[in-house]
Motif scaffolding. Structure first.
Motif, PDB file in Angstrom:
ATOM      1  N   LEU A 382       0.829  -1.206   0.000  1.00 14.91           N
ATOM      2  CA  LEU A 382       0.000   0.000   0.000  1.00 14.91           C
ATOM      3  C   LEU A 382       0.859   1.250   0.000  1.00 14.91           C
ATOM      4  O   LEU A 382       0.563   2.226  -0.703  1.00 14.91           O
ATOM      5  CB  LEU A 382      -0.927  -0.008   1.222  1.00 14.91           C
ATOM      6  CG  LEU A 382      -1.834   1.206   1.401  1.00 14.91           C
ATOM      7  CD1 LEU A 382      -2.773   1.365   0.218  1.00 14.91           C
ATOM      8  CD2 LEU A 382      -2.628   1.095   2.705  1.00 14.91           C
ATOM      9  N   GLY A 383       1.936   1.227   0.771  1.00 16.30           N
ATOM     10  CA  GLY A 383       2.833   2.379   0.803  1.00 16.30           C
ATOM     11  C   GLY A 383       3.487   2.637  -0.539  1.00 16.30           C
ATOM     12  O   GLY A 383       3.633   3.786  -0.969  1.00 16.30           O
ATOM     13  N   SER A 384       3.887   1.559  -1.219  1.00 15.86           N
ATOM     14  CA  SER A 384       4.523   1.722  -2.533  1.00 15.86           C
ATOM     15  C   SER A 384       3.556   2.326  -3.548  1.00 15.86           C
ATOM     16  O   SER A 384       3.923   3.216  -4.331  1.00 15.86           O
ATOM     17  CB  SER A 384       5.027   0.367  -3.028  1.00 15.86           C
ATOM     18  OG  SER A 384       6.016  -0.146  -2.163  1.00 15.86           O
ATOM     19  N   VAL A 385       2.312   1.835  -3.540  1.00 13.59           N
ATOM     20  CA  VAL A 385       1.310   2.365  -4.473  1.00 13.59           C
ATOM     21  C   VAL A 385       1.032   3.837  -4.183  1.00 13.59           C
ATOM     22  O   VAL A 385       0.994   4.683  -5.099  1.00 13.59           O
ATOM     23  CB  VAL A 385       0.014   1.537  -4.380  1.00 13.59           C
ATOM     24  CG1 VAL A 385      -1.096   2.196  -5.195  1.00 13.59           C
ATOM     25  CG2 VAL A 385       0.259   0.115  -4.872  1.00 13.59           C
ATOM     26  N   ALA A 386       0.829   4.163  -2.909  1.00 16.32           N
ATOM     27  CA  ALA A 386       0.546   5.557  -2.531  1.00 16.32           C
ATOM     28  C   ALA A 386       1.708   6.469  -2.894  1.00 16.32           C
ATOM     29  O   ALA A 386       1.503   7.592  -3.370  1.00 16.32           O
ATOM     30  CB  ALA A 386       0.244   5.633  -1.035  1.00 16.32           C
ATOM     31  N   ALA A 387       2.927   5.977  -2.676  1.00 15.14           N
ATOM     32  CA  ALA A 387       4.099   6.793  -3.008  1.00 15.14           C
ATOM     33  C   ALA A 387       4.155   7.093  -4.497  1.00 15.14           C
ATOM     34  O   ALA A 387       4.449   8.220  -4.912  1.00 15.14           O
ATOM     35  CB  ALA A 387       5.367   6.077  -2.560  1.00 15.14           C
ATOM     36  N   GLY A 388       3.883   6.073  -5.321  1.00 16.33           N
ATOM     37  CA  GLY A 388       3.912   6.298  -6.767  1.00 16.33           C
ATOM     38  C   GLY A 388       2.924   7.364  -7.206  1.00 16.33           C
ATOM     39  O   GLY A 388       3.255   8.245  -8.024  1.00 16.33           O
ATOM     40  N   LEU A 389       1.724   7.325  -6.655  1.00 14.62           N
ATOM     41  CA  LEU A 389       0.707   8.309  -7.026  1.00 14.62           C
ATOM     42  C   LEU A 389       1.089   9.713  -6.564  1.00 14.62           C
ATOM     43  O   LEU A 389       0.967  10.688  -7.321  1.00 14.62           O
ATOM     44  CB  LEU A 389      -0.643   7.901  -6.420  1.00 14.62           C
ATOM     45  CG  LEU A 389      -1.251   6.585  -6.944  1.00 14.62           C
ATOM     46  CD1 LEU A 389      -2.501   6.233  -6.156  1.00 14.62           C
ATOM     47  CD2 LEU A 389      -1.572   6.696  -8.427  1.00 14.62           C
ATOM     48  N   LEU A 390       1.538   9.835  -5.314  1.00 12.55           N
ATOM     49  CA  LEU A 390       1.868  11.157  -4.770  1.00 12.55           C
ATOM     50  C   LEU A 390       3.123  11.741  -5.424  1.00 12.55           C
ATOM     51  O   LEU A 390       3.182  12.946  -5.695  1.00 12.55           O
ATOM     52  CB  LEU A 390       2.055  11.076  -3.255  1.00 12.55           C
ATOM     53  CG  LEU A 390       0.792  10.755  -2.445  1.00 12.55           C
ATOM     54  CD1 LEU A 390       1.111  10.696  -0.958  1.00 12.55           C
ATOM     55  CD2 LEU A 390      -0.296  11.784  -2.711  1.00 12.55           C
ATOM     56  N   LEU A 391       4.115  10.906  -5.647  1.00 14.02           N
ATOM     57  CA  LEU A 391       5.343  11.411  -6.261  1.00 14.02           C
ATOM     58  C   LEU A 391       5.078  11.882  -7.687  1.00 14.02           C
ATOM     59  O   LEU A 391       5.657  12.889  -8.136  1.00 14.02           O
ATOM     60  CB  LEU A 391       6.420  10.319  -6.257  1.00 14.02           C
ATOM     61  CG  LEU A 391       7.007   9.970  -4.886  1.00 14.02           C
ATOM     62  CD1 LEU A 391       7.889   8.740  -4.975  1.00 14.02           C
ATOM     63  CD2 LEU A 391       7.793  11.152  -4.319  1.00 14.02           C
ATOM     64  N   ALA A 392       4.218  11.171  -8.404  1.00 16.21           N
ATOM     65  CA  ALA A 392       3.880  11.589  -9.761  1.00 16.21           C
ATOM     66  C   ALA A 392       3.115  12.900  -9.760  1.00 16.21           C
ATOM     67  O   ALA A 392       3.281  13.733 -10.659  1.00 16.21           O
ATOM     68  CB  ALA A 392       3.064  10.490 -10.455  1.00 16.21           C
ATOM     69  N   ALA A 393       2.263  13.108  -8.759  1.00 16.85           N
ATOM     70  CA  ALA A 393       1.431  14.311  -8.718  1.00 16.85           C
ATOM     71  C   ALA A 393       2.143  15.506  -8.096  1.00 16.85           C
ATOM     72  O   ALA A 393       1.982  16.640  -8.545  1.00 16.85           O
ATOM     73  CB  ALA A 393       0.147  14.014  -7.937  1.00 16.85           C
ATOM     74  N   TRP A 394       2.921  15.270  -7.035  1.00 22.36           N
ATOM     75  CA  TRP A 394       3.477  16.377  -6.249  1.00 22.36           C
ATOM     76  C   TRP A 394       4.989  16.531  -6.362  1.00 22.36           C
ATOM     77  O   TRP A 394       5.529  17.593  -6.053  1.00 22.36           O
ATOM     78  CB  TRP A 394       3.136  16.201  -4.773  1.00 22.36           C
ATOM     79  CG  TRP A 394       1.674  16.261  -4.463  1.00 22.36           C
ATOM     80  CD1 TRP A 394       0.665  16.680  -5.285  1.00 22.36           C
ATOM     81  CD2 TRP A 394       1.038  15.888  -3.235  1.00 22.36           C
ATOM     82  NE1 TRP A 394      -0.539  16.597  -4.659  1.00 22.36           N
ATOM     83  CE2 TRP A 394      -0.351  16.115  -3.391  1.00 22.36           C
ATOM     84  CE3 TRP A 394       1.491  15.380  -2.023  1.00 22.36           C
ATOM     85  CZ2 TRP A 394      -1.262  15.857  -2.380  1.00 22.36           C
ATOM     86  CZ3 TRP A 394       0.587  15.120  -1.016  1.00 22.36           C
ATOM     87  CH2 TRP A 394      -0.776  15.356  -1.188  1.00 22.36           C
ATOM     88  N   GLY A 395       5.705  15.477  -6.713  1.00 23.10           N
ATOM     89  CA  GLY A 395       7.154  15.520  -6.661  1.00 23.10           C
ATOM     90  C   GLY A 395       7.649  15.107  -5.284  1.00 23.10           C
ATOM     91  O   GLY A 395       6.875  14.935  -4.333  1.00 23.10           O
ATOM     92  N   ALA A 396       8.973  14.960  -5.145  1.00 17.59           N
ATOM     93  CA  ALA A 396       9.550  14.408  -3.919  1.00 17.59           C
ATOM     94  C   ALA A 396       9.453  15.353  -2.736  1.00 17.59           C
ATOM     95  O   ALA A 396       9.107  14.955  -1.626  1.00 17.59           O
ATOM     96  CB  ALA A 396      11.010  14.028  -4.170  1.00 17.59           C
ATOM     97  N   GLU A 397       9.766  16.631  -2.942  1.00 13.30           N
ATOM     98  CA  GLU A 397       9.820  17.563  -1.814  1.00 13.30           C
ATOM     99  C   GLU A 397       8.471  17.679  -1.110  1.00 13.30           C
ATOM    100  O   GLU A 397       8.371  17.560   0.117  1.00 13.30           O
ATOM    101  CB  GLU A 397      10.279  18.939  -2.307  1.00 13.30           C
ATOM    102  CG  GLU A 397      10.436  19.962  -1.192  1.00 13.30           C
ATOM    103  CD  GLU A 397      10.998  21.275  -1.707  1.00 13.30           C
ATOM    104  OE1 GLU A 397      10.734  22.316  -1.082  1.00 13.30           O
ATOM    105  OE2 GLU A 397      11.697  21.262  -2.750  1.00 13.30           O
ATOM    106  N   THR A 398       7.410  17.885  -1.878  1.00 13.18           N
ATOM    107  CA  THR A 398       6.079  18.021  -1.281  1.00 13.18           C
ATOM    108  C   THR A 398       5.623  16.700  -0.661  1.00 13.18           C
ATOM    109  O   THR A 398       4.986  16.695   0.404  1.00 13.18           O
ATOM    110  CB  THR A 398       5.069  18.468  -2.345  1.00 13.18           C
ATOM    111  OG1 THR A 398       5.512  19.703  -2.922  1.00 13.18           O
ATOM    112  CG2 THR A 398       3.690  18.659  -1.736  1.00 13.18           C
TER     113      THR A 398
END
Length: 439
Positions: A382-398
């Motif tokens: 679940l963490g990996s999936v959520a990370a992929g979505l957020l990183l694609a939308a917001w980038g690493a810093e956010t």
């Protein structure tokens, strides 16, 4: 005094055999011959597992050049965490722990030894590697659960925090040494990581044969065997009745999701900063040192703090450290902050291990640990999936800052959660023989 609802008796060592109490609480743990044999043998076993774990994907990629084949073997090594843990917990509680651990080491020796021979003869196949990776990882699950239950029967109850802290340090050190060691051995000769693994499992098995103390108490219902599903459900029901453990596991699941996200966010953070990929190794290496230091200090800290305060304090520290990671891309600073998160995580792992081992009846150790492990590792995807979505939308810093904010929310929930106030205090569990009654 605080109690946990529905708790059962905490069983002491078996009276009919050499007991952990014989050493006495005043005798240093380093004089406990049986614990030293168990710890050193398991250290080699864990190091062997780390070395082969990193070698599997490297070997496949080197021989086939196929990322898909590499993914097949890697997935085979991860499947036991989902498929094997619950039945393994029930079988560990049913079978003799020492014999089971010997079978595990013998099975792993045969599996990795066959890979070493195949590579030396130039006859490697992806199917063979995938099968061996699955078998080795499955037996590792059995070994880990059996060894964790055995420790409290090997050491005096007063030494349990120190013993489990040393076990945590052992795992951290194996990770630090095993990953680069596996790469170096594979570079020297393709079969060497698996030859080293076979040797490690052999020495571990020999150390088990030299231990005199029993690894478990006598089972009153030794002749009574239930269906596997019934035994698994028994462990799950016991865990569900423990208000504190139940709430703490929910907290752990949440933090595991966030740390899976953080691991991927760090990779992208370094890439977005235009830093070379080797920088990640520096950050993770510094972070690993922090985890090792936390494991070494965990026993002392656990004796001075209640588990609830470790949960709350850890979440607050994580929120601050991860928040600071969102403000810098300098490698040493990132590594230092990551080391801080590793230090806190190792201390928490020691405290959680001590609490779970002390409060769980000996006959349920495998099933309860397996259920808890499944909850913890089950959240990783679940963490990996959520990370992929957020990183694609917001980038690493956010994303890193969002992770810090979520960790702060977990800290607040830990403060407010009424079930986290139902902790069994150490003065009721240090003796290993007292009864814990429901509140």
């Amino acid at each position: 005094m605080t109690h946990v609802e529905g708790a059962e008796a905490v069983d002491g060592p078996a009276d009919g055999s050499a007991t952990a109490a014989e050493a006495g609480p005043d005798r240093p743990l380093r004089h406990n011959r049986d614990f030293l044999l168990l710890w050193s043998g398991a250290s080699l076993s864990f190091l062997a597992a780390r070395v082969t774990a990193v070698a599997y994907p490297l070997i496949v990629l080197w021989h086939t050049g196929s990322p898909l084949a590499m993914s097949v073997v890697s997935t085979a090594a991860l499947l036991p965490l989902l498929l094997v843990q619950l039945p393994a917990g029930a079988l560990v509680d049913r079978w003799n722990r020492r014999r089971l651990m010997l079978v595990c080491e013998a099975g792993r020796l045969v599996a990795v030894g066959s890979v070493a021979l195949a590579l030396a003869a130039g006859r490697m196949t992806v199917a063979h590697l995938a099968a061996c990776a699955f078998v080795e990882a499955s037996l590792a699950v059995f070994y880990r659960l059996a060894e964790r239950g055995a420790v409290r029967n090997i050491v005096h109850p007063a030494h349990l925090p120190t013993a489990l802290a040393q076990n945590e340090a052992r795992g951290r050190a194996a990770g630090l040494l095993g990953q680069p060691g596996g790469v170096l051995l594979q570079s020297a000769a393709r079969w060497l990581p698996f030859g080293f693994g076979a040797l490690g499992y052999l020495v571990s098995a020999l150390s088990l044969l030299l231990i005199r103390k029993d690894f478990q108490q006598e089972r009153a219902d030794r002749t009574c065997r239930h269906r596997m599903a019934t035994e698994v459900a028994e462990g799950m029901r016991w865990l569900w009745r423990q208000r504190f453990l139940r709430a703490a596991l929910g907290y752990v699941a949440g933090t595991n999701v966030l740390f899976q996200m953080l691991a991927l966010a760090l990779i992208l953070r370094i890439k977005e900063a235009g830093l070379p990929s080797a920088t990640l190794a520096v950050v993770l290496g510094i972070g690993g040192v922090g985890g090792l230091c936390g494991a070494l200090a965990g026993g002392r800290i656990q004796r001075r703090m209640r588990q609830r305060m470790l949960l709350i304090g850890g979440a607050v520290a994580w929120a601050l450290l991860i928040g600071a990671m969102g403000l810098t891309s300098e490698p040493v600073a990132l590594g230092t902050l990551y080391a801080g998160t590793g230090f806190v995580g190792a201390v928490f792992n020691v405290g959680a291990s001590v609490y779970q081992v002390r409060t769980t009846p000996d006959a349920l150790q495998g099933r309860v640990a397996a259920t808890a492990g499944l909850i913890g590792s089950g959240t990783n995807a679940l963490g990996s999936v959520a990370a992929g979505l957020l990183l694609a939308a917001w980038g690493a810093e956010t994303t890193v800052r969002a992770i810090a904010a979520a960790m702060a929310v977990l800290a607040l929930l830990a403060v407010l959660a009424p079930d986290l106030k139902g902790e069994i205090t150490d003065d009721r569990t240090d003796t290993g023989t007292g009864s814990i009654t429901g509140g």
